[in-house]
Design a protein around this motif. Structure first.
Motif, PDB file in Angstrom:
ATOM      1  N   ILE A   1       0.816  -1.213   0.000  1.00 21.21           N
ATOM      2  CA  ILE A   1       0.000   0.000   0.000  1.00 21.21           C
ATOM      3  C   ILE A   1       0.851   1.264   0.000  1.00 21.21           C
ATOM      4  O   ILE A   1       0.585   2.204  -0.764  1.00 21.21           O
ATOM      5  N   ALA A   2       1.880   1.312   0.841  1.00 19.58           N
ATOM      6  CA  ALA A   2       2.634   2.563   1.023  1.00 19.58           C
ATOM      7  C   ALA A   2       3.245   3.088  -0.275  1.00 19.58           C
ATOM      8  O   ALA A   2       3.012   4.260  -0.634  1.00 19.58           O
ATOM      9  N   PRO A   3       4.026   2.304  -1.017  1.00 18.88           N
ATOM     10  CA  PRO A   3       4.624   2.863  -2.237  1.00 18.88           C
ATOM     11  C   PRO A   3       3.602   3.192  -3.314  1.00 18.88           C
ATOM     12  O   PRO A   3       3.808   4.119  -4.100  1.00 18.88           O
ATOM     13  N   ARG A   4       2.501   2.461  -3.343  1.00 16.46           N
ATOM     14  CA  ARG A   4       1.468   2.760  -4.334  1.00 16.46           C
ATOM     15  C   ARG A   4       0.838   4.113  -4.052  1.00 16.46           C
ATOM     16  O   ARG A   4       0.571   4.903  -4.985  1.00 16.46           O
ATOM     17  N   LEU A   5       0.620   4.432  -2.784  1.00 19.12           N
ATOM     18  CA  LEU A   5       0.053   5.744  -2.457  1.00 19.12           C
ATOM     19  C   LEU A   5       1.038   6.863  -2.772  1.00 19.12           C
ATOM     20  O   LEU A   5       0.629   7.960  -3.159  1.00 19.12           O
ATOM     21  N   VAL A   6       2.323   6.591  -2.626  1.00 16.34           N
ATOM     22  CA  VAL A   6       3.327   7.574  -3.029  1.00 16.34           C
ATOM     23  C   VAL A   6       3.245   7.815  -4.533  1.00 16.34           C
ATOM     24  O   VAL A   6       3.293   8.961  -5.007  1.00 16.34           O
ATOM     25  N   GLU A   7       3.100   6.746  -5.310  1.00 19.43           N
ATOM     26  CA  GLU A   7       2.944   6.877  -6.765  1.00 19.43           C
ATOM     27  C   GLU A   7       1.767   7.778  -7.122  1.00 19.43           C
ATOM     28  O   GLU A   7       1.804   8.512  -8.110  1.00 19.43           O
ATOM     29  N   LEU A   8       0.720   7.725  -6.307  1.00 16.27           N
ATOM     30  CA  LEU A   8      -0.482   8.519  -6.560  1.00 16.27           C
ATOM     31  C   LEU A   8      -0.368   9.951  -6.040  1.00 16.27           C
ATOM     32  O   LEU A   8      -1.312  10.727  -6.146  1.00 16.27           O
ATOM     33  N   GLY A   9       0.781  10.288  -5.463  1.00 11.31           N
ATOM     34  CA  GLY A   9       1.028  11.662  -5.057  1.00 11.31           C
ATOM     35  C   GLY A   9       0.778  11.975  -3.605  1.00 11.31           C
ATOM     36  O   GLY A   9       0.830  13.149  -3.207  1.00 11.31           O
ATOM     37  N   HIS A  10       0.520  10.965  -2.790  1.00 16.20           N
ATOM     38  CA  HIS A  10       0.272  11.207  -1.379  1.00 16.20           C
ATOM     39  C   HIS A  10       1.570  11.213  -0.576  1.00 16.20           C
ATOM     40  O   HIS A  10       2.581  10.622  -0.987  1.00 16.20           O
ATOM     41  N   ASP A  11       1.527  11.898   0.551  1.00 13.61           N
ATOM     42  CA  ASP A  11       2.657  11.961   1.485  1.00 13.61           C
ATOM     43  C   ASP A  11       2.476  10.822   2.481  1.00 13.61           C
ATOM     44  O   ASP A  11       1.542  10.846   3.283  1.00 13.61           O
ATOM     45  N   VAL A  12       3.343   9.824   2.413  1.00 13.92           N
ATOM     46  CA  VAL A  12       3.120   8.577   3.153  1.00 13.92           C
ATOM     47  C   VAL A  12       4.257   8.330   4.136  1.00 13.92           C
ATOM     48  O   VAL A  12       5.439   8.498   3.804  1.00 13.92           O
ATOM     49  N   ARG A  13       3.885   7.907   5.350  1.00 17.33           N
ATOM     50  CA  ARG A  13       4.845   7.429   6.341  1.00 17.33           C
ATOM     51  C   ARG A  13       4.458   6.019   6.736  1.00 17.33           C
ATOM     52  O   ARG A  13       3.281   5.724   6.925  1.00 17.33           O
TER      53      ARG A  13
END
Length: 213
Positions: free
Chosen positions: A15-27
């Motif tokens: 989930i985490a890297p996919r949300l980064v791909e979509l432009g979200h700021d993820v921790r």
């Protein structure tokens, strides 16, 4: 959005890297970053800082519980003050204490989703994505046609936020089942899911709800 993904297993790492791909700021949250980094085979996720559960959840617009369902209450208890936060729970209460296949630790008259809402009454819990394997959570297009996922929760705004994220991920058919008690049905799909995985020899499958024309 600022998103906290809590859990460093296969689900969190999908989930985490996919949300980064979509432009979200993820921790990405874990109990102890040093211990996690010391695991055999551990690799960092580009663009995803590894921090404690509380550091990940602080100020997040959305917290994703991607950890072990059996440890959910303990994990989220370490995440700090989640009052008002939208909490997306993608886990299942799978009990492997008697071996494989697992049983459900809670079912019929309760669900993990409901337990989380009771334990954190000021948190806006939404149950979703627990009916598919990690890769299909974030890449539903791996299947040759559109399939169905579900949302359950008490807060309509929280469900709209989660549904919007599901759409970003590529899910085209999202059914709102209703209040958090409807998570019982979504979680009780897992015993059949496990048997289907064995019969099909793969975890990459999903339900498709076909309605009358």
């Amino acid at each position: 959005m600022q998103v906290a993904v809590l859990g460093t297993g296969a689900v969190g790492r999908a989930i985490a890297p996919r949300l980064v791909e979509l432009g979200h700021d993820v921790r990405l949250g874990t109990r102890d970053p040093a211990t996690t980094r010391a695991r055999d085979g551990w690799t960092e996720l580009p663009g995803v800082p590894l921090v404690t559960f509380a550091e990940a959840a602080a100020g997040a617009d959305l917290v994703v519980h991607a950890g072990n369902g059996m440890a959910a209450l303990d994990l989220l208890g370490q995440a700090g003050d989640l009052a008002g936060t939208v909490l997306l729970d993608v886990s299942n209460p799978l009990d492997f204490s008697a071996g494989f296949p697992p049983t459900l630790a809670v079912k019929d008259t309760d669900s993990l989703g409901e337990q989380l809402q009771r334990a954190f009454p000021d948190t806006r819990v939404v149950k979703s994505l627990n009916t598919v394997t990690a890769e299909l959570m974030v890449h539903p297009d791996r299947l040759p046609e559109s399939t169905t996922v579900f949302v359950s929760g008490e807060d309509d705004d929280a469900k709209r936020l989660v549904t919007g994220l599901l759409t970003e991920l590529g899910h085209r058919d999202v059914i709102d089942l209703g209040g958090i008690e409807t998570a019982r049905g979504a979680e009780m799909w897992l015993p059949l899911w496990v048997r289907l995985m064995g019969a099909l020899g793969t975890a990459e499958f999903n339900l498709k709800v076909v309605r009358p024309a």
